[in-house]
Design an enzyme around this catalytic site. Structure first.
Site, mmCIF file in Angstrom:
data_model
loop_
_atom_site.group_PDB
_atom_site.id
_atom_site.type_symbol
_atom_site.label_atom_id
_atom_site.label_comp_id
_atom_site.label_asym_id
_atom_site.label_seq_id
_atom_site.Cartn_x
_atom_site.Cartn_y
_atom_site.Cartn_z
ATOM 1 N N GLN B 126 34.408 28.954 81.817
ATOM 2 C CA GLN B 126 34.550 28.823 80.429
ATOM 3 C C GLN B 126 35.532 29.688 80.018
ATOM 4 O OE1 GLN B 126 31.549 30.278 77.828
ATOM 5 N NE2 GLN B 126 31.306 28.332 76.830
ATOM 6 N N SER B 129 35.761 33.578 74.805
ATOM 7 C CA SER B 129 35.805 35.157 74.403
ATOM 8 C C SER B 129 37.312 35.411 74.687
ATOM 9 C CB SER B 129 34.824 35.969 74.745
ATOM 10 O OG SER B 129 33.579 35.361 74.242
ATOM 11 N N GLU B 244 21.423 20.118 74.133
ATOM 12 C CA GLU B 244 20.389 20.584 75.146
ATOM 13 C C GLU B 244 19.433 21.704 74.532
ATOM 14 O OE1 GLU B 244 19.632 18.363 77.423
ATOM 15 O OE2 GLU B 244 17.989 19.850 78.146
#
Lengths: 378, 391
Positions: B126, B129, B244
């Site tokens: 991912q 940042s 979720e």
């Protein structure tokens, strides 16, 4: 798995909340506690008429067959209004002692009158030296012919000033701190030898020390079994913890909501103080304390009926520890975030603070219940 | 109001429990329990075992190879997974990217990527940042400029977990500098083998290499790798965050940790008696157990709402904050219990008891738990604004 209330439970919740909102505002409450008696008999009768006094008791004795969940719904709303009427002492403590351990005669004659609002009860388990230990009982009940003669002093009895009948723990055998040999007796508050030294508690309610001086009762006054009163007493107190936790939750939630509303309107430095991040995070912490405590309140209400006694005890102690800590926290934060006005008698916040402070020590402090929880093991 | 599972749910639980007992490799269980870092091979091979039983993409719908479980079944599965001592699955592809592609991806993207996630052929990382964009994620600066049929990516991403294992990265990039900063962000899929990508390891305070900084120097990415529309990246990122919530608190893993701590406290000796007889330690353990019960019931409330098709109540917002606090507190207790064994660093069982070998590493690693996925402070900002109406 379902954590929502049934339709009936929702109706009860709405009705009690509506009563608090319309008929039990802060001013009304202040008048009630300033009065001679310290509670309102008219309101008590109203509770009876609305069916709230019988909400958790079996239908055979005129109750509505509910459970601890219903009790907690009522208590939470009462906590929001800081109700002083003796629901805890009469219904939850005295009433449950009779419902769990009473003879048929006691249920028909006394519990039925509790439900109709005609009899007030108190449970007198504490003594000057016993602190939170339910098994430390010096008060004696000596068998003489077909009578039991009671001598001793019970201290800090919730609702003791108002009770028509008091359920007293007394020693019928064993050593002072033995769990075995404790018996519960149903004693008329007007009986010869009973003297009630009534006083005010910090939240404006009335309590009492109850002295027993050669008070004579028959075997029909025994609630539960001879010498086996400890288990019953512990069960009743665990139910009391659950109910009082719900009441504390109602008070915490009210203190939180009032504080949230206050920081949105109180201006300093030209802006609402709720715009400061340091204030915002403290409100979030209060919010989390309330919601986590709500989860714990549901947990204990659901576990009280467990057949596993250890599971019940652990649930009660866990709830008392958790909600006790968070109640103290919310009470202190509510006062702090209100600033100067928070420490005044004039504002309701200080009264929630008092009430929640008392809650922390009732039925055993956080430290006491943390130890009890740890001792109960797996 | 009740906390009971239905008969079907109980049967399901039994089935899952039996499967883990049968299929969880002993060595993987041991490593996971004592907190030893898992190798890439450990993780991939376990994911494949789960997939062979249909237990990998458990949150996915049937059309993409998922089991179509209810929220309660997913919760039970995760609880049994944790109770069995099995590691939590890799979430980047399954929990994060999968639902995004299903909701925002083109048919081609779904067909191309979803089966490869499910069959463990791709490892996704991912790219969110940046050095200058942590809690203030929307200020990210990595640029994607369209040049013909390709975007040209320049910039850097940081704290990229397992970038060194990954062959793909889903990234938030800036495609527009002349609008509100959130509206200039896009969501794009990047092949990690493309020229111009450099990965530099960051060793964290547990002494392990999980994190990386990734540099993009004129990396060319086909236009069709954009997910959704240009400028939709922020919406997609927020969609992911609300997805979720029923296992975000990590209750099941913390329960097992607590159980193991108690077992250790019973078997380790201090001053001639089991550690558990130390009155202060006993109470500390009890206090954490009680907090964990509160967290579990808050989690149940969120689960019951989700299972009934209702939006989770406001209590769900505290699950991450309180859940990570508990994870940290339990790891702290383990270090405290370890005494001098807390000095051990990457040692083996010749140096001390297995349960303490990685206690300090785990404690160090978990400092990140209240930072990643939105720090505790940012979570509180969001709750204050969205739920409490403070601004």
């Amino acid at each position: 798995m379902d954590f929502s209330f049934s339709e009936e439970q929702t109706l009860i919740k709405n009705a009690v909340e509506k009563f608090i909102q319309n008929d039990y505002d802060f001013e009304t409450r202040n008048k009630i506690i300033a009065g001679d008696e310290g509670f309102d008999r008219g309101i008590w009768k109203q509770f009876a008429d609305l069916g709230w006094l019988g909400i958790s008791f079996p239908e055979e004795v005129g109750g509505f067959g509910g459970s601890a969940v219903e009790t907690n719904i009522v208590m939470e709303a009462f906590g929001g209004g800081m109700v002083v009427e003796p629901f805890l002492s009469t219904v939850v403590l005295g009433g449950n002692a009779l419902a769990f351990g009473g003879t048929d005669a006691q249920k028909q004659e006394v519990l039925a009158k509790v439900i109709s609002g005609d009899v007030l009860l108190a449970l007198a388990y504490g003594e000057a030296q016993s602190r939170y230990d339910l098994s430390d009982v010096k008060t004696s009940a000596e068998k003489k012919a077909d009578q039991y003669v009671l001598n001793g002093e019970k201290t800090v009895v919730f609702g003791g000033a108002w009770a028509d009948k008091v359920i007293v723990s007394a020693r019928t055998s064993g050593d002072q701190c033995s769990e075995q040999g404790i018996t519960l007796f149903l004693v008329d508050a007007k009986a010869e030898g009973v003297s009630v030294n009534a006083y005010k508690s910090m939240d404006g309610a009335r309590m009492a020390n109850v002295s027993l001086n050669n008070v004579s009762v028959g075997a029909d006054a025994i609630v539960g079994s001879l010498d086996e009163g400890f288990g019953l007493l512990e069960k009743v107190i665990d139910y009391g913890i659950s109910a009082l936790c719900a009441e504390a939750l109602g008070s915490m939630n009210a203190a939180y909501e009032k504080t949230l509303a206050y920081v949105k309107t109180r201006e300093q430095f030209g802006v609402a103080i709720g715009s400061f991040q340091v204030i915002q995070h403290r409100l979030v912490d209060m919010f989390m304390a309330v919601e986590s405590s709500r989860s714990m309140g549901m947990m204990v209400a659901l576990k009280l009926g467990s057949r596993d006694v250890v599971e019940r005890k652990k649930a009660a102690s866990a709830a008392k520890v958790y909600i006790g800590d968070n109640a103290r926290y919310c009470a202190q934060e509510a006062v702090q975030l209100h600033g100067g006005i928070g420490v005044t008698e004039e504002l309701d916040i200080g009264h929630y603070f008092r009430r929640l402070t008392l809650f922390c020590g009732a039925f055993g402090s956080t430290d006491y219940h943390l130890s009890r929880f740890a001792d109960l093991g797996e | 109001m009740n906390i009971d599972y239905t008969k079907e749910e109980l049967e399901f639980q039994q089935g899952v429990r039996a499967w883990f007992k049968e299929n969880l490799p002993a060595d993987l269980k041991r490593k996971n329990q004592i907190g030893e870092t898992l190798s890439k091979e450990d993780m991939v091979s376990w994911q494949k075992t789960l997939n062979s039983a249909g237990y990998l993409v458990v949150s996915w719908p049937k059309e993409h190879g998922g089991p179509d479980w209810t929220a309660t079944q997913r919760y039970i599965f995760d609880s049994e997974r944790a109770a069995a001592g099995a590691p939590i699955g890799l979430s980047m592809g399954i929990i994060m990217l999968g639902p995004v592609l299903m909701a925002f991806g083109t048919e081609e993207q779904k067909e191309r990527y979803l089966p490869r996630i499910k069959d463990c052929e791709d490892w996704w990382c991912q790219g969110y940042s940046e050095p200058g964009a942590g809690s203030d994620l929307a200020s990210l600066k990595t640029q994607a400029v369209l040049d013909g049929d390709e975007y040209v990516i320049n910039g850097t991403k940081i704290w990229t977990t397992y970038a060194h294992h990954a062959n793909h990265c889903f990234c938030l990039v800036r495609t527009d500098n002349d609008c509100k900063i959130q509206a200039g962000i896009s969501f794009i899929l990047i092949d990690m083998t493309a020229p111009g990508i450099e990965i530099r390891p960051i060793v964290s305070i547990d002494g392990e290499h999980h994190l990386n900084q990734v540099f993009f120097d004129n990396v060319r990415v086909p236009k069709e790798n954009l997910v959704g529309q240009e400028g939709q990246g922020w919406t997609i990122a927020k969609y992911l965050l609300t997805h979720e919530r029923t296992t975000i608190a990590g209750v099941a893993d913390s329960k097992l940790n607590l159980l193991n701590l108690k077992e250790t406290a019973r078997t380790q000796i201090a001053n001639g008696a089991p550690l558990i007889e130390d009155p202060q330690l006993r109470l500390k353990i009890a206090a954490e157990e009680i907090k964990l019960i509160a967290l579990e019931y808050t989690n149940f409330r969120t689960l019951a709402d989700t299972a009934a098709g209702r939006a989770p109540g406001p209590e769900s917002s505290l699950l991450k904050v309180k859940g990570t606090e508990t994870q940290q507190a339990l790891s702290e207790l383990a270090v405290e219990m370890a005494g001098y064994y807390a000095y051990l660093w990457k040692a083996d069982e010749t140096a001390g008891p297995a349960e303490f070998l990685h206690a300090t590493e785990k404690y160090n690693f978990l400092r990140a738990a209240t930072i990643y996925g939105g720090s505790t402070e940012v979570q509180k900002n969001v709750v204050a604004k969205m739920l409490l109406g403070l601004r």
